[in-house]
Design an enzyme around this catalytic site. Structure first.
Site, mmCIF file in Angstrom:
data_model
loop_
_atom_site.group_PDB
_atom_site.id
_atom_site.type_symbol
_atom_site.label_atom_id
_atom_site.label_comp_id
_atom_site.label_asym_id
_atom_site.label_seq_id
_atom_site.Cartn_x
_atom_site.Cartn_y
_atom_site.Cartn_z
ATOM 1 N N CYS A 55 37.152 4.776 -2.641
ATOM 2 C CA CYS A 55 36.032 5.735 -2.758
ATOM 3 C C CYS A 55 35.964 7.028 -1.868
ATOM 4 C CB CYS A 55 34.814 5.293 -3.023
ATOM 5 S SG CYS A 55 34.460 4.328 -4.390
ATOM 6 N N GLU A 57 33.630 8.083 0.128
ATOM 7 C CA GLU A 57 32.797 7.578 1.140
ATOM 8 C C GLU A 57 33.473 6.935 2.314
ATOM 9 O OE1 GLU A 57 32.049 7.626 -2.231
ATOM 10 O OE2 GLU A 57 30.003 7.102 -2.662
HETATM 11 N N1 THU Z 1 33.897 7.039 -6.778
HETATM 12 C C1 THU Z 1 33.692 7.502 -5.530
HETATM 13 O O1 THU Z 1 34.898 8.027 -4.902
HETATM 14 N N2 THU Z 1 32.583 7.558 -5.035
HETATM 15 C C2 THU Z 1 31.374 6.900 -5.765
HETATM 16 O O2 THU Z 1 30.352 6.955 -5.165
HETATM 17 C C3 THU Z 1 31.472 6.665 -7.022
HETATM 18 C C4 THU Z 1 32.964 6.446 -7.453
HETATM 19 C C5 THU Z 1 35.338 7.302 -7.396
HETATM 20 C C6 THU Z 1 36.136 6.049 -7.548
HETATM 21 C C7 THU Z 1 37.094 6.303 -8.527
HETATM 22 O O3 THU Z 1 38.332 7.039 -7.989
HETATM 23 C C8 THU Z 1 36.507 7.278 -9.561
HETATM 24 O O4 THU Z 1 35.197 7.689 -8.555
HETATM 25 C C9 THU Z 1 35.994 6.513 -10.664
HETATM 26 O O5 THU Z 1 35.064 5.591 -10.358
#
Ligand code: THU
Length: 131
Positions: A55, A57
């Site tokens: 992710c 973050e």
């Molecule tokens: N994702 C993030 O990068 N941060 C979040 O807070 C929620 C989900 C990403 C992971 C994945 O690449 C995509 O969003 C769908 O889940």
């Protein structure tokens, strides 16, 4: 609207442009603010083995910590959703470990904003004290 996290959110929005999202198509940007005013950014980076996805973050937090930062004050997250996107459970656990005092600033592209403390997002966390 002008507020203290405008720059941080702008940097998260810019980082979002680099999201590597061939599978979900869902772009997320993040930006971490330190006590010294430094900013570290991240975007989500997906993988054909879905569980290897990271992710936005965590990318931003790991960048900051790997550069020696230990005083993280805020983490901004921006995505193109109707409502500000909250961090997933794994990211919350990582925040508790690396930035327990930080504010999490969640926003969508229209500027809808929600701000929470890390402790509010993950009450009763597992931590090093149990080991
Ligand atoms: N994702 C993030 O990068 N941060 C979040 O807070 C929620 C989900 C990403 C992971 C994945 O690449 C995509 O969003 C769908 O889940």
């Amino acid at each position: 609207m002008r507020h203290e996290f405008m720059d941080l959110l702008e940097r998260a929005k810019m980082a979002r442009e680099h999201a590597y999202i061939p599978y979900s198509g869902f772009a997320v940007g993040a930006a971490v603010l330190t006590g010294q005013g430094e900013i570290y950014t991240g975007c989500n980076i997906e993988n054909a083995s879905y569980g290897a996805t990271c992710c936005a973050e965590r990318v931003a937090l790991f960048k900051a910590v790997s550069q020696g930062e230990q005083d993280i004050r805020a983490i901004a997250v921006v995505a193109g959703a109707k409502q500000p996107v909250p961090p997933c459970g794994i990211c919350r656990q990582v925040m508790v470990e690396l930035a327990p005092q930080a504010l999490v600033v969640m926003a969508n592209l229209e500027g809808k904003l929600e701000i929470r403390e890390v402790g509010q997002l993950l009450p009763g966390p597992f931590g090093g004290g149990f080991l």
